[in-house]
Design an enzyme around this catalytic site. Structure first.
Site, PDB file in Angstrom:
ATOM      1  N   GLY A  76     -58.271 -23.275  -0.308  1.00 47.88           N
ATOM      2  CA  GLY A  76     -57.488 -22.912  -0.875  1.00 47.88           C
ATOM      3  C   GLY A  76     -56.347 -23.029  -1.535  1.00 47.88           C
ATOM      4  O   GLY A  76     -55.560 -22.421  -0.473  1.00 47.88           O
ATOM      5  N   ARG A 129     -65.057 -16.340   6.153  1.00 47.61           N
ATOM      6  CA  ARG A 129     -66.927 -16.012   6.748  1.00 47.61           C
ATOM      7  C   ARG A 129     -67.464 -16.357   7.282  1.00 47.61           C
ATOM      8  O   ARG A 129     -69.004 -15.942   8.185  1.00 47.61           O
ATOM      9  CB  ARG A 129     -67.155 -15.500   5.475  1.00 47.61           C
ATOM     10  N   ASN A 139     -57.009 -12.453  -0.312  1.00 48.97           N
ATOM     11  CA  ASN A 139     -57.063 -13.278  -1.377  1.00 48.97           C
ATOM     12  C   ASN A 139     -58.512 -13.766  -1.364  1.00 48.97           C
ATOM     13  O   ASN A 139     -58.847 -14.004  -2.539  1.00 48.97           O
ATOM     14  CB  ASN A 139     -56.511 -14.024  -0.648  1.00 48.97           C
ATOM     15  N   SER A 159     -55.820 -12.051 -10.904  1.00 48.20           N
ATOM     16  CA  SER A 159     -56.104 -13.319 -12.000  1.00 48.20           C
ATOM     17  C   SER A 159     -55.126 -12.565 -13.523  1.00 48.20           C
ATOM     18  O   SER A 159     -54.781 -11.046 -13.929  1.00 48.20           O
ATOM     19  CB  SER A 159     -56.951 -13.421 -11.893  1.00 48.20           C
ATOM     20  N   TYR A 181     -65.911 -11.655 -13.721  1.00 44.38           N
ATOM     21  CA  TYR A 181     -64.499 -12.190 -12.788  1.00 44.38           C
ATOM     22  C   TYR A 181     -63.606 -11.793 -13.688  1.00 44.38           C
ATOM     23  O   TYR A 181     -62.038 -10.555 -12.200  1.00 44.38           O
ATOM     24  CB  TYR A 181     -64.090 -13.735 -13.052  1.00 44.38           C
ATOM     25  N   VAL A 228     -55.777 -23.316 -10.760  1.00 47.81           N
ATOM     26  CA  VAL A 228     -55.202 -23.877  -9.753  1.00 47.81           C
ATOM     27  C   VAL A 228     -56.233 -24.678  -9.657  1.00 47.81           C
ATOM     28  O   VAL A 228     -57.524 -25.025  -9.435  1.00 47.81           O
ATOM     29  CB  VAL A 228     -55.208 -22.641  -8.234  1.00 47.81           C
TER      30      VAL A 228
HETATM   31  P1  NDP Z   1     -61.889 -20.680  -3.456  1.00 50.64           P
HETATM   32  O1  NDP Z   1     -62.758 -20.801  -4.031  1.00 50.64           O
HETATM   33  O2  NDP Z   1     -61.096 -22.496  -3.189  1.00 50.64           O
HETATM   34  O3  NDP Z   1     -61.610 -20.204  -1.703  1.00 50.64           O
HETATM   35  C1  NDP Z   1     -62.168 -18.785  -1.659  1.00 50.64           C
HETATM   36  C2  NDP Z   1     -62.131 -18.068  -0.336  1.00 50.64           C
HETATM   37  O4  NDP Z   1     -62.855 -17.011  -0.518  1.00 50.64           O
HETATM   38  C3  NDP Z   1     -62.184 -18.742   0.131  1.00 50.64           C
HETATM   39  O5  NDP Z   1     -61.995 -19.412   1.834  1.00 50.64           O
HETATM   40  C4  NDP Z   1     -64.394 -18.404   0.221  1.00 50.64           C
HETATM   41  O6  NDP Z   1     -64.662 -18.751   1.568  1.00 50.64           O
HETATM   42  C5  NDP Z   1     -63.604 -16.946   0.349  1.00 50.64           C
HETATM   43  N1  NDP Z   1     -64.798 -16.140   0.087  1.00 50.64           N
HETATM   44  C6  NDP Z   1     -65.886 -15.574  -0.686  1.00 50.64           C
HETATM   45  N2  NDP Z   1     -66.323 -14.680  -0.661  1.00 50.64           N
HETATM   46  C7  NDP Z   1     -66.034 -14.358   0.590  1.00 50.64           C
HETATM   47  C8  NDP Z   1     -66.923 -12.698   0.915  1.00 50.64           C
HETATM   48  N3  NDP Z   1     -67.933 -11.557   0.971  1.00 50.64           N
HETATM   49  N4  NDP Z   1     -65.700 -12.913   2.561  1.00 50.64           N
HETATM   50  C9  NDP Z   1     -65.429 -13.642   2.952  1.00 50.64           C
HETATM   51  N5  NDP Z   1     -64.205 -14.968   2.513  1.00 50.64           N
HETATM   52  C10 NDP Z   1     -64.976 -15.026   1.066  1.00 50.64           C
HETATM   53  O7  NDP Z   1     -60.733 -19.946  -4.451  1.00 50.64           O
HETATM   54  P2  NDP Z   1     -59.161 -20.109  -4.974  1.00 50.64           P
HETATM   55  O8  NDP Z   1     -58.696 -20.374  -3.174  1.00 50.64           O
HETATM   56  O9  NDP Z   1     -59.431 -20.467  -5.918  1.00 50.64           O
HETATM   57  O10 NDP Z   1     -58.501 -18.655  -4.697  1.00 50.64           O
HETATM   58  C11 NDP Z   1     -58.534 -18.047  -3.720  1.00 50.64           C
HETATM   59  C12 NDP Z   1     -57.862 -16.795  -4.657  1.00 50.64           C
HETATM   60  O11 NDP Z   1     -56.629 -16.662  -5.832  1.00 50.64           O
HETATM   61  C13 NDP Z   1     -59.179 -15.809  -5.598  1.00 50.64           C
HETATM   62  O12 NDP Z   1     -58.865 -14.276  -5.487  1.00 50.64           O
HETATM   63  C14 NDP Z   1     -58.994 -16.231  -6.605  1.00 50.64           C
HETATM   64  O13 NDP Z   1     -59.894 -15.661  -7.597  1.00 50.64           O
HETATM   65  C15 NDP Z   1     -57.479 -16.200  -6.953  1.00 50.64           C
HETATM   66  N6  NDP Z   1     -57.399 -16.624  -8.403  1.00 50.64           N
HETATM   67  C16 NDP Z   1     -57.470 -18.649  -8.369  1.00 50.64           C
HETATM   68  C17 NDP Z   1     -57.377 -18.915  -9.668  1.00 50.64           C
HETATM   69  C18 NDP Z   1     -57.671 -20.498  -9.575  1.00 50.64           C
HETATM   70  O14 NDP Z   1     -57.594 -21.259 -10.510  1.00 50.64           O
HETATM   71  N7  NDP Z   1     -57.551 -21.166  -8.262  1.00 50.64           N
HETATM   72  C19 NDP Z   1     -56.848 -18.339 -10.725  1.00 50.64           C
HETATM   73  C20 NDP Z   1     -56.828 -17.325 -10.684  1.00 50.64           C
HETATM   74  C21 NDP Z   1     -56.958 -16.452  -9.307  1.00 50.64           C
HETATM   75  P3  NDP Z   1     -65.650 -19.425   1.695  1.00 50.64           P
HETATM   76  O15 NDP Z   1     -65.007 -21.464   1.610  1.00 50.64           O
HETATM   77  O16 NDP Z   1     -66.892 -19.239   2.842  1.00 50.64           O
HETATM   78  O17 NDP Z   1     -67.245 -19.750   0.362  1.00 50.64           O
END
Ligand code: NDP
Length: 314
Positions: A48, A69, A121, A173, A233, A270
């Site tokens: 992502g 993770r 992130n 966000s 959230y 996104v």
């Molecule tokens: P994804 O769900 O694609 O990615 C989230 C990432 O965070 C994954 O790599 C996941 O790991 C990791 N993660 C979750 N929990 C943990 C943990 N305890 N320790 C380490 N890593 C962890 O989400 P996005 O790429 O869309 O989101 C990225 C950021 O953007 C986030 O902060 C999200 O809140 C923010 N955001 C996203 C929006 C969107 O529309 N997508 C809108 C607004 C904000 P794993 O693969 O192991 O699950």
């Protein structure tokens, strides 16, 4: 689509076009304060937006530590970037696990001595679209707010002192806007206290999220005046935004040569796993403001909230 929605879609598309153009303008030599020796850590970078931030920072010539993770998933993701010729290292990091954080800190200190950029992130969201389940409220608050906060506290001693300053970027966000028109805390007195930098403290933020979790536990949260959309959230990201302000104030007291600049941003809606691929922009576009904030040559920007490279209100 209503006229208002259409206009806002047009504005967003125009801004995204402007940003793609801005991305094609290379940083000049005097703007590039970084080099291959500059170390950037990105959490949740195996997929992502986090993966894209890691890729774009590495493409700018920094050394990026991609953290994930799940160790094997992280190694696979890093391999893609390493095979592209980028300087990318990889390490396990679960921001919910204090032992994992502490192992990571020890490893980074031993291998690199310090870091220059931290991009928080990693996050979770259990609601897709208009669903508003708060079933996973504790996990959401723990990961998004306390995980981010614990990472900042753990990494601060590793952040290098330099004339250009170290940087922390929190991926947040707009759902966590304190003064958003629709999705805000309804208690005006609390909102005023949280808005005012003189009354805003880490303790007040912790107490606010604790009250929310308490109301989730005793089943009274629906009348608690919390944000209406993706409630858990939104509360978690509200806390991240406010903590960014508190930390910016605290860090601004550091002497010249030891400055750390901290900002947060909203990447937009996104197409990633988090939204079930329903967003309206790509991870590549969404990473842009995070990368831009990480590399800003102008050092004085701190404690601000951005979207599409523009400052927005908290
Ligand atoms: P994804 O769900 O694609 O990615 C989230 C990432 O965070 C994954 O790599 C996941 O790991 C990791 N993660 C979750 N929990 C943990 C943990 N305890 N320790 C380490 N890593 C962890 O989400 P996005 O790429 O869309 O989101 C990225 C950021 O953007 C986030 O902060 C999200 O809140 C923010 N955001 C996203 C929006 C969107 O529309 N997508 C809108 C607004 C904000 P794993 O693969 O192991 O699950």
């Amino acid at each position: 689509m209503t006229g208002k929605k259409e206009k806002s879609k047009e504005r967003r598309e125009k801004r995204l076009q402007e940003i793609s153009l801005l991305r094609t303008i290379p940083y000049s030599d005097h703007q590039r304060w970084w080099s291959q020796e500059t170390i950037a850590v990105v959490t949740g970078a195996n997929r992502g937006i986090g993966f894209e931030i890691a890729r774009q920072l590495a493409a700018h010539g920094l050394t990026v530590i991609l953290t994930s993770r799940d160790t094997s998933v992280g190694i696979e993701a890093a391999k893609v970037l390493q095979e592209g010729g980028f300087n990318v290292d990889v390490h396990q990091l679960d921001i919910l696990d204090s032992e994992s954080i502490s192992n990571f800190v020890d490893w980074a200190k031993e291998k690199y001595g310090g870091i220059d950029i931290l991009v928080n992130n990693a996050a979770v969201n259990f609601n897709i679209g208009t669903e508003n389940s708060i079933e996973f409220a504790k996990q959401t608050i723990d990961t998004n707010y306390y995980g981010t906060k614990n990472m900042i506290k753990a990494m601060l001693p590793l952040m290098r002192c330099s004339s250009h300053g170290s940087r922390i970027v929190n991926v947040s966000s707009r759902l966590g806007k304190l003064n958003g028109r629709k999705n805000r805390i309804e208690d005006e007195e609390l909102r005023d206290k949280l808005s005012n930098l003189d009354t805003l403290t880490e303790e007040l933020i912790d107490n606010t999220v604790s009250t929310f979790l308490q109301q989730v536990d005793d089943g009274t949260w629906e009348s608690g005046g919390w944000p209406k959309s993706c409630t858990d959230y939104s509360v978690s990201k509200l806390a991240v935004n406010l903590y960014t302000r508190v930390m910016a104030k605290e860090l601004s007291e550091r002497p010249e040569g030891e400055k750390i600049y901290i900002n947060c941003y909203c990447p937009g809606s996104v197409k990633t796993v988090m939204t079930g691929w329903t967003g309206n922009t790509t991870a590549e576009n969404a990473a842009d403001t995070g990368v831009w904030l990480s590399l800003l040559p102008d050092q004085a920007i701190t404690g601000k909230f951005f979207a599409e490279r523009r400052e927005i209100n908290f």
